[in-house]
Design a protein around this motif. Sequence first.
Motif, PDB file in Angstrom:
ATOM      1  N   LEU A  20       0.792  -1.308  -0.114  1.00  0.00           N
ATOM      2  CA  LEU A  20      -0.107   0.063  -0.030  1.00  0.00           C
ATOM      3  C   LEU A  20       1.019   1.322   0.049  1.00  0.00           C
ATOM      4  O   LEU A  20       0.493   2.232  -0.688  1.00  0.00           O
ATOM      5  N   ALA A  21       1.856   1.340   0.805  1.00  0.00           N
ATOM      6  CA  ALA A  21       2.946   2.489   0.663  1.00  0.00           C
ATOM      7  C   ALA A  21       3.523   2.640  -0.498  1.00  0.00           C
ATOM      8  O   ALA A  21       3.663   3.780  -1.195  1.00  0.00           O
ATOM      9  N   LEU A  22       3.829   1.609  -1.228  1.00  0.00           N
ATOM     10  CA  LEU A  22       4.567   1.617  -2.661  1.00  0.00           C
ATOM     11  C   LEU A  22       3.086   2.096  -3.510  1.00  0.00           C
ATOM     12  O   LEU A  22       3.708   3.257  -4.390  1.00  0.00           O
ATOM     13  N   ARG A  23       2.118   1.799  -3.606  1.00  0.00           N
ATOM     14  CA  ARG A  23       1.027   2.313  -4.304  1.00  0.00           C
ATOM     15  C   ARG A  23       0.727   3.897  -3.885  1.00  0.00           C
ATOM     16  O   ARG A  23       0.742   4.904  -4.861  1.00  0.00           O
ATOM     17  N   ALA A  24       0.863   4.426  -2.740  1.00  0.00           N
ATOM     18  CA  ALA A  24       0.612   5.471  -2.264  1.00  0.00           C
ATOM     19  C   ALA A  24       1.555   6.609  -2.695  1.00  0.00           C
ATOM     20  O   ALA A  24       1.443   7.697  -3.480  1.00  0.00           O
ATOM     21  N   TYR A  50       9.936   6.373  -3.455  1.00  0.00           N
ATOM     22  CA  TYR A  50       9.267   5.390  -4.084  1.00  0.00           C
ATOM     23  C   TYR A  50      10.351   4.050  -4.368  1.00  0.00           C
ATOM     24  O   TYR A  50       9.951   2.924  -4.015  1.00  0.00           O
ATOM     25  N   LEU A  51      11.551   4.323  -4.892  1.00  0.00           N
ATOM     26  CA  LEU A  51      12.490   3.373  -5.134  1.00  0.00           C
ATOM     27  C   LEU A  51      12.772   2.560  -3.657  1.00  0.00           C
ATOM     28  O   LEU A  51      13.240   1.579  -3.807  1.00  0.00           O
ATOM     29  N   THR A  52      12.946   3.837  -2.812  1.00  0.00           N
ATOM     30  CA  THR A  52      13.367   2.991  -1.393  1.00  0.00           C
ATOM     31  C   THR A  52      12.248   1.894  -0.872  1.00  0.00           C
ATOM     32  O   THR A  52      12.637   0.573  -0.556  1.00  0.00           O
ATOM     33  N   VAL A  53      10.971   2.466  -0.992  1.00  0.00           N
ATOM     34  CA  VAL A  53      10.061   1.476  -0.455  1.00  0.00           C
ATOM     35  C   VAL A  53       9.932   0.143  -1.574  1.00  0.00           C
ATOM     36  O   VAL A  53       9.457  -0.866  -1.112  1.00  0.00           O
ATOM     37  N   ALA A 208       2.351  10.111   3.416  1.00  0.00           N
ATOM     38  CA  ALA A 208       1.836   8.854   2.493  1.00  0.00           C
ATOM     39  C   ALA A 208       2.140   7.439   2.842  1.00  0.00           C
ATOM     40  O   ALA A 208       1.209   6.619   2.932  1.00  0.00           O
ATOM     41  N   VAL A 209       3.290   7.191   3.564  1.00  0.00           N
ATOM     42  CA  VAL A 209       3.399   5.988   3.995  1.00  0.00           C
ATOM     43  C   VAL A 209       2.828   5.914   5.328  1.00  0.00           C
ATOM     44  O   VAL A 209       2.314   4.661   5.435  1.00  0.00           O
ATOM     45  N   LEU A 210       2.581   6.773   6.206  1.00  0.00           N
ATOM     46  CA  LEU A 210       1.782   6.370   7.244  1.00  0.00           C
ATOM     47  C   LEU A 210       0.203   6.424   6.989  1.00  0.00           C
ATOM     48  O   LEU A 210      -0.659   5.654   7.666  1.00  0.00           O
ATOM     49  N   GLY A 211      -0.330   7.197   5.993  1.00  0.00           N
ATOM     50  CA  GLY A 211      -1.588   6.841   5.459  1.00  0.00           C
ATOM     51  C   GLY A 211      -1.760   5.350   4.884  1.00  0.00           C
ATOM     52  O   GLY A 211      -2.844   4.836   5.231  1.00  0.00           O
TER      53      GLY A 211
END
Length: 570
Positions: A20-24, A50-53, A208-211
Amino acid sequence: MAQVPQTFFDALAVRTWCGLALRALGHAREEIDAINVYPVADGDTGTNLYLTVESAAAAVEAVFDGHAAGRRGPAGPSLADAVRAMAHGALIGARGNSGTILAQLLRGMSQVLAADAATPHTDGPGLGLALRQAADSARQAVAHPVEGTVLTVASAAADAAGGAEGDCGKVARAAYDGARAALAATPGQLAVLRRAGVVDAGGRGLVAVLGALVETFTGEAPTAASDGARAHEEEAAAAAHARVHASPAAEDAVVCAEGGPEDGPAFEVIYLLEATDEAVARLRHRLDALGDSLVVVGGDGLWNVHVHVDDAGAAVEAGVEAGRPYRIRITHFGLGDVHTTRGERPPRERAQRAVVAVVPGEGLAGLYTEAGATAVLARPGEPPASGELVHAVRCAHAREVVLLPNDADLRHTAAAAAEQARAEGIRVALIPTRSAVQGIAALAVHEPERRFDEDVVAMTSAAGTTRYAEVTLAEHESWTTAGICQAGDVLGLIDGDVAVIGADVNDTARTVLDRMLAAGGELVTLVLGDEAPEDIADCLEARVRETYLAVDTVVYRGGRQGALLLIGVE
């Protein structure tokens, strides 16, 4: 469709969160890139996050795949397995300042969540403790913490989570709301944000990651909070986007991630480092004196080092003195601040055609670069993700790009990258090279002046008529097409299949070469790895000279490429 909620934070929740974090971040990447002004306005914070996640998510998927294949027990991975994989994947794949800090945030969480390997999951209070450790460890990793950045947002999220009561969903929502409020306040804490009229880009990415974490536990993406933070974010992003895209010059700067303040350091240097804690402590002092934006994250012998300097060579040399640096990336900040130039600088002319190639070692990276290609370095066991290939295609800054994956296992990744680049208006041709020696053959006939289709056909033909082989060591006992091999045996692979099992590297290499030349050939290409015997090149060159008339041999040093030897026969 709503996400199925996770009650506790277990291995499956880690996997869901990463996805989900990657999508966000995929949805928010361009917006985050557009508001990136600190510490360097290089317009790539969203892409780097994005690349890190993406690297973290791939590592978690690998753990689940390993259990599904029955290699690590019948049950699924534990929470400890999943969070350690997530943290390690983020560490080795971290990009840029914000990506490096995010990697340390995930590592801090893993230190709490993996403390007891027997614990199958954690609850709300446990998640709160993990977020606290994440914020504290990230702040400690930055040489000179600055308020109004992602560090501030992370601390606010941890504070809010620590004061929340209830299950993981309630704690995650509290952390998200706290982060949102802190993000909205960042322009009042950092003058460069206030002047640009934007919130902090790294903090926006963390929100975004926490969302995504909230969605993991509730099954629904969080809606806008009443504090007005979302409106502030959207207004700031819109304003920044208008400035950034006001001219072709600014747009090109964002795509190529080369912007930087005129009075700041000239280079960004990033590398992975194998070193002891004591050596890294000395390295921190050395790099702190060389530049700024210093972030050193990791532990247990593996670190990710990020710094902005004027003397890139000195930063790398400091790493060599501390241990063994690799996956070294040096970016020159050459186009100025994309948020302040407003098109005053002339746009950099796009090339008509470029070649982007994945290569397995530093030596080949240098060879490909000298030949005019953009090289993406792939370490053994660390293949590039599709986002990294897309980024390389963008930075090639050409209307037409030839993509050489140089690995059969990368064909789907490369195809996905090519498709995304085409959607951005870049004409991309993917040549399905399965080895770096096939890529060398393709580059040898590359002529940018030809029509694109003709050039692609010629390069594809050259690669397709090049047989490839490698000589490597078996890591464990296994069945192969040539029989059963034991750990430590020398394997000779021809066109991807094990053809020879031997005890001596030189003897095995000679046998492989003889089998390849039995079908004819005019040129033998040898690429030597760091661990290859010193005399292997002389041995094989003598074999060709004495046995195969009119066949030429060329030798390259590949560096740390995984295989002892790569062989190509044209």
